[in-house]
Design a protein around this motif. Structure first.
Motif, short mmCIF file in Angstrom:
data_model
loop_
_atom_site.label_atom_id
_atom_site.label_comp_id
_atom_site.label_asym_id
_atom_site.label_seq_id
_atom_site.Cartn_x
_atom_site.Cartn_y
_atom_site.Cartn_z
N THR A 85 34.56 -39.66 -9.71
CA THR A 85 33.72 -38.16 -9.20
C THR A 85 32.35 -38.48 -9.34
OG1 THR A 85 35.84 -37.10 -9.84
CG2 THR A 85 33.75 -35.72 -9.30
N GLY A 86 31.98 -38.84 -10.29
CA GLY A 86 30.37 -38.85 -10.69
C GLY A 86 29.87 -39.77 -9.72
N VAL A 87 30.37 -41.17 -9.61
CA VAL A 87 29.87 -41.90 -8.73
C VAL A 87 29.69 -41.62 -7.09
CG1 VAL A 87 30.22 -44.27 -7.70
CG2 VAL A 87 30.51 -43.98 -10.16
N LEU A 88 30.72 -40.99 -6.65
CA LEU A 88 30.67 -40.41 -5.49
C LEU A 88 29.60 -39.38 -5.08
CD1 LEU A 88 34.39 -40.88 -4.72
CD2 LEU A 88 32.69 -42.17 -3.56
N ILE A 89 29.71 -38.36 -6.08
CA ILE A 89 28.75 -37.43 -6.06
C ILE A 89 27.29 -37.68 -6.17
CG2 ILE A 89 27.69 -35.29 -7.15
CD1 ILE A 89 30.53 -34.58 -7.98
N TRP A 90 26.97 -38.80 -6.86
CA TRP A 90 25.36 -39.32 -6.98
C TRP A 90 25.28 -40.06 -5.81
CZ3 TRP A 90 21.38 -38.33 -9.17
CH2 TRP A 90 21.32 -37.56 -10.22
N SER A 91 26.34 -40.69 -5.28
CA SER A 91 26.27 -41.53 -4.11
C SER A 91 25.55 -40.51 -2.77
CB SER A 91 27.46 -42.11 -3.51
OG SER A 91 27.24 -42.57 -2.25
N MET A 92 26.31 -39.36 -2.79
CA MET A 92 26.02 -38.40 -2.01
C MET A 92 24.42 -37.98 -2.13
SD MET A 92 29.11 -35.71 -1.44
CE MET A 92 29.73 -35.91 -3.01
N ALA A 93 24.26 -37.43 -3.35
CA ALA A 93 22.79 -37.07 -3.76
C ALA A 93 21.66 -37.98 -3.69
CB ALA A 93 22.96 -36.88 -5.04
N ILE A 94 21.80 -39.11 -3.77
CA ILE A 94 20.95 -40.48 -3.51
C ILE A 94 20.64 -40.55 -2.11
CG2 ILE A 94 20.09 -42.85 -3.98
CD1 ILE A 94 21.44 -42.30 -6.69
N SER A 95 21.99 -40.65 -1.39
CA SER A 95 21.70 -40.74 0.12
C SER A 95 21.00 -39.56 0.69
CB SER A 95 23.07 -41.09 0.54
OG SER A 95 23.80 -42.23 0.19
N ARG A 96 21.36 -38.56 0.34
CA ARG A 96 20.54 -37.39 0.95
C ARG A 96 19.07 -37.36 0.87
NH1 ARG A 96 22.24 -35.63 5.07
NH2 ARG A 96 20.83 -33.88 4.77
N ILE A 97 18.72 -37.86 -0.67
CA ILE A 97 17.45 -37.80 -0.65
C ILE A 97 16.69 -39.07 -0.08
CG2 ILE A 97 15.80 -38.68 -2.64
CD1 ILE A 97 17.57 -37.14 -4.59
N ILE A 98 17.25 -40.20 0.08
CA ILE A 98 16.88 -41.33 1.10
C ILE A 98 16.73 -40.77 2.52
CG2 ILE A 98 17.12 -43.39 1.87
CD1 ILE A 98 18.14 -44.31 -1.22
N HIS A 99 17.74 -40.08 3.03
CA HIS A 99 17.72 -39.56 4.41
C HIS A 99 16.65 -38.69 4.54
CE1 HIS A 99 18.85 -36.32 7.36
NE2 HIS A 99 19.57 -37.46 7.98
N MET A 100 16.34 -37.89 3.66
CA MET A 100 15.28 -36.72 3.66
C MET A 100 13.84 -37.73 3.67
SD MET A 100 14.04 -33.96 0.84
CE MET A 100 13.67 -35.17 -0.52
N ALA A 101 13.64 -38.64 2.71
CA ALA A 101 12.46 -39.30 2.80
C ALA A 101 12.12 -40.16 4.20
CB ALA A 101 12.42 -40.23 1.62
N LEU A 102 13.12 -40.73 4.46
CA LEU A 102 13.02 -41.33 5.71
C LEU A 102 12.85 -40.22 7.16
CD1 LEU A 102 15.91 -44.18 5.54
CD2 LEU A 102 13.41 -44.46 5.52
N TYR A 103 13.58 -39.22 6.96
CA TYR A 103 13.25 -38.18 7.96
C TYR A 103 12.00 -37.93 8.01
CZ TYR A 103 15.72 -35.64 11.76
OH TYR A 103 15.93 -35.08 12.93
N TYR A 104 11.49 -37.77 6.73
CA TYR A 104 9.77 -37.06 6.55
C TYR A 104 9.06 -38.14 7.03
CZ TYR A 104 11.53 -33.22 3.74
OH TYR A 104 11.82 -32.08 3.37
#
Length: 138
Positions: A85-104
């Motif tokens: 559960t922790g691994v998957l939630i952090w995978s989502m969190a980190i992926s969304r941050i990288i997605h945001m940085a790349l989109y910006y």
């Protein structure tokens, strides 16, 4: 429960804080435009505009937030495996941050763009987390 799922809760907190940052960046970039009208985005904007990219980043997170939070809390409430559960939630969190940085950072109409891969990683993490929930319930 708080101690057991503390890593998962920190991941959820990170996701929520990321969305707040996206909201502030989108609002600030749009409000700084000449003639800005609250709540209305110029339809002629595209990926070349940071205002457009900031708005889309925030909107994309809003679109995904219900599934993210639903899957996360369902996993916690059903007692799904703490580690995964922790691994998957952090995978989502980190992926969304990288997605945001790349989109910006990257102005592209290309499909798939580099940010698309991180969108897919977060989506896949959600699907796997939902599968973990189903496995736990059954």
């Amino acid at each position: 429960m708080l101690d057991s799922y503390s890593v998962a809760f920190l991941g959820i907190l990170t996701i929520l804080l990321t969305v707040i940052v996206q909201s502030l960046v989108a609002a600030k970039s749009k409000a700084s435009q000449p003639g800005a009208i609250p709540g209305k985005i110029d339809l002629s904007l595209s990926h070349s505009s940071f205002v457009f990219r900031a708005h889309r980043t925030f909107a994309n997170s809003q679109e995904n937030l219900t599934l993210m939070l639903g899957a996360s809390f369902l996993a916690i409430l059903t007692g799904a495996d703490i580690f995964w559960t922790g691994v998957l939630i952090w995978s989502m969190a980190i992926s969304r941050i990288i997605h945001m940085a790349l989109y910006y950072a990257i102005s592209t109409e290309q499909n798939p763009s580099p940010r698309s891969y991180f969108y897919l990683i977060a989506l896949l993490s959600n699907f796997i987390l939902l599968g973990l929930c189903a496995w736990t319930i059954v």
